[in-house]
Write a protein that holds these residues in place. Sequence first.
Motif, PDB file in Angstrom:
ATOM      1  N   ILE A  26      20.325 -15.155  -7.992  1.00 29.61           N
ATOM      2  CA  ILE A  26      20.930 -14.208  -7.061  1.00 29.61           C
ATOM      3  C   ILE A  26      19.814 -13.278  -6.603  1.00 29.61           C
ATOM      4  O   ILE A  26      19.250 -12.539  -7.414  1.00 29.61           O
ATOM      5  N   ARG A  27      19.461 -13.360  -5.315  1.00 27.44           N
ATOM      6  CA  ARG A  27      18.367 -12.538  -4.789  1.00 27.44           C
ATOM      7  C   ARG A  27      18.723 -11.069  -5.022  1.00 27.44           C
ATOM      8  O   ARG A  27      19.697 -10.567  -4.472  1.00 27.44           O
ATOM      9  N   SER A  28      17.948 -10.402  -5.860  1.00 31.63           N
ATOM     10  CA  SER A  28      18.273  -9.051  -6.309  1.00 31.63           C
ATOM     11  C   SER A  28      17.013  -8.209  -6.434  1.00 31.63           C
ATOM     12  O   SER A  28      15.931  -8.738  -6.704  1.00 31.63           O
ATOM     13  N   THR A  29      17.170  -6.897  -6.250  1.00 29.65           N
ATOM     14  CA  THR A  29      16.067  -5.959  -6.431  1.00 29.65           C
ATOM     15  C   THR A  29      16.554  -4.775  -7.239  1.00 29.65           C
ATOM     16  O   THR A  29      17.675  -4.302  -7.034  1.00 29.65           O
ATOM     17  N   PHE A  30      15.704  -4.315  -8.136  1.00 28.18           N
ATOM     18  CA  PHE A  30      16.026  -3.192  -9.005  1.00 28.18           C
ATOM     19  C   PHE A  30      14.918  -2.154  -8.932  1.00 28.18           C
ATOM     20  O   PHE A  30      13.739  -2.498  -8.921  1.00 28.18           O
ATOM     21  N   ALA A  63      12.192  -3.109   4.284  1.00 31.96           N
ATOM     22  CA  ALA A  63      12.281  -1.958   5.190  1.00 31.96           C
ATOM     23  C   ALA A  63      13.442  -1.056   4.793  1.00 31.96           C
ATOM     24  O   ALA A  63      13.304   0.175   4.750  1.00 31.96           O
ATOM     25  N   LYS A  64      14.585  -1.653   4.472  1.00 34.41           N
ATOM     26  CA  LYS A  64      15.747  -0.871   4.046  1.00 34.41           C
ATOM     27  C   LYS A  64      15.451  -0.169   2.719  1.00 34.41           C
ATOM     28  O   LYS A  64      15.781   1.001   2.534  1.00 34.41           O
ATOM     29  N   LEU A  65      14.812  -0.885   1.811  1.00 34.78           N
ATOM     30  CA  LEU A  65      14.470  -0.316   0.509  1.00 34.78           C
ATOM     31  C   LEU A  65      13.533   0.885   0.688  1.00 34.78           C
ATOM     32  O   LEU A  65      13.729   1.942   0.078  1.00 34.78           O
ATOM     33  N   ARG A  66      12.525   0.742   1.540  1.00 34.24           N
ATOM     34  CA  ARG A  66      11.599   1.844   1.799  1.00 34.24           C
ATOM     35  C   ARG A  66      12.347   3.040   2.363  1.00 34.24           C
ATOM     36  O   ARG A  66      12.101   4.176   1.963  1.00 34.24           O
ATOM     37  N   LYS A  67      13.268   2.791   3.275  1.00 32.73           N
ATOM     38  CA  LYS A  67      14.055   3.886   3.857  1.00 32.73           C
ATOM     39  C   LYS A  67      14.878   4.586   2.775  1.00 32.73           C
ATOM     40  O   LYS A  67      14.886   5.811   2.683  1.00 32.73           O
ATOM     41  N   GLY A  78       0.818  -1.206   0.000  1.00 31.79           N
ATOM     42  CA  GLY A  78       0.000   0.000   0.000  1.00 31.79           C
ATOM     43  C   GLY A  78       0.853   1.258   0.000  1.00 31.79           C
ATOM     44  O   GLY A  78       0.630   2.172  -0.814  1.00 31.79           O
ATOM     45  N   GLU A  79       1.838   1.305   0.883  1.00 34.05           N
ATOM     46  CA  GLU A  79       2.715   2.471   0.969  1.00 34.05           C
ATOM     47  C   GLU A  79       3.562   2.607  -0.291  1.00 34.05           C
ATOM     48  O   GLU A  79       3.778   3.715  -0.795  1.00 34.05           O
ATOM     49  N   LEU A  80       4.059   1.489  -0.813  1.00 38.26           N
ATOM     50  CA  LEU A  80       4.858   1.534  -2.039  1.00 38.26           C
ATOM     51  C   LEU A  80       4.016   2.023  -3.211  1.00 38.26           C
ATOM     52  O   LEU A  80       4.437   2.896  -3.972  1.00 38.26           O
ATOM     53  N   ASN A  81       2.820   1.476  -3.341  1.00 42.19           N
ATOM     54  CA  ASN A  81       1.916   1.911  -4.417  1.00 42.19           C
ATOM     55  C   ASN A  81       1.555   3.380  -4.273  1.00 42.19           C
ATOM     56  O   ASN A  81       1.541   4.130  -5.260  1.00 42.19           O
TER      57      ASN A  81
END
Length: 157
Positions: free
Chosen positions: A123-127, A149-153, A61-64
């Motif tokens: 490889i666990r990855s996010t872009f 949580a780190k990504l949101r920060k 919800g917050e990301l959207n």
Amino acid sequence: MTEQKRLSAGDPAPEFRLPDATGTEVSLSEFRGRHVLVYFYPAAGTPGCTKQACDFRDNLGELNDAGFTVLGISPDDPPKLAKFATEQELTFPLLSDKDRSVMTAWGAYGEKQNYGRTVTGVIRSTFVVDPDGTIAKALYNVRATGHVAKLRKDLGV
């Protein structure tokens, strides 16, 4: 370890067209004009991948609201993704990259360290992909727990 492709901020995000949990084809270009979080994970239903997916679900919800769309990609087939999405009440698209070609193009498949051994796998990855289709952030070897949580920060969400 052998040299493998890695994406960096400013690189164009490699286009893909993959089936989702229902078998419907989804392409990255459909999301042009929006921020997209593309994350790659090894296997639906495993403890780490479940924790990560549920973290995205719980923060969706917050990301959207901040303008981010979430797409999860694994080598699982659509029926396994459908089961995982139903069991975990996931409401964002899970995409199937059975041949791992998209993962390879994004640098999310290849040699990695696993319990001190060199293995080949996801490889666990996010872009973070900007609305114009360029990579804003490329995060490799992320942890399943605490990553969202780190990504949101980092994104100020």
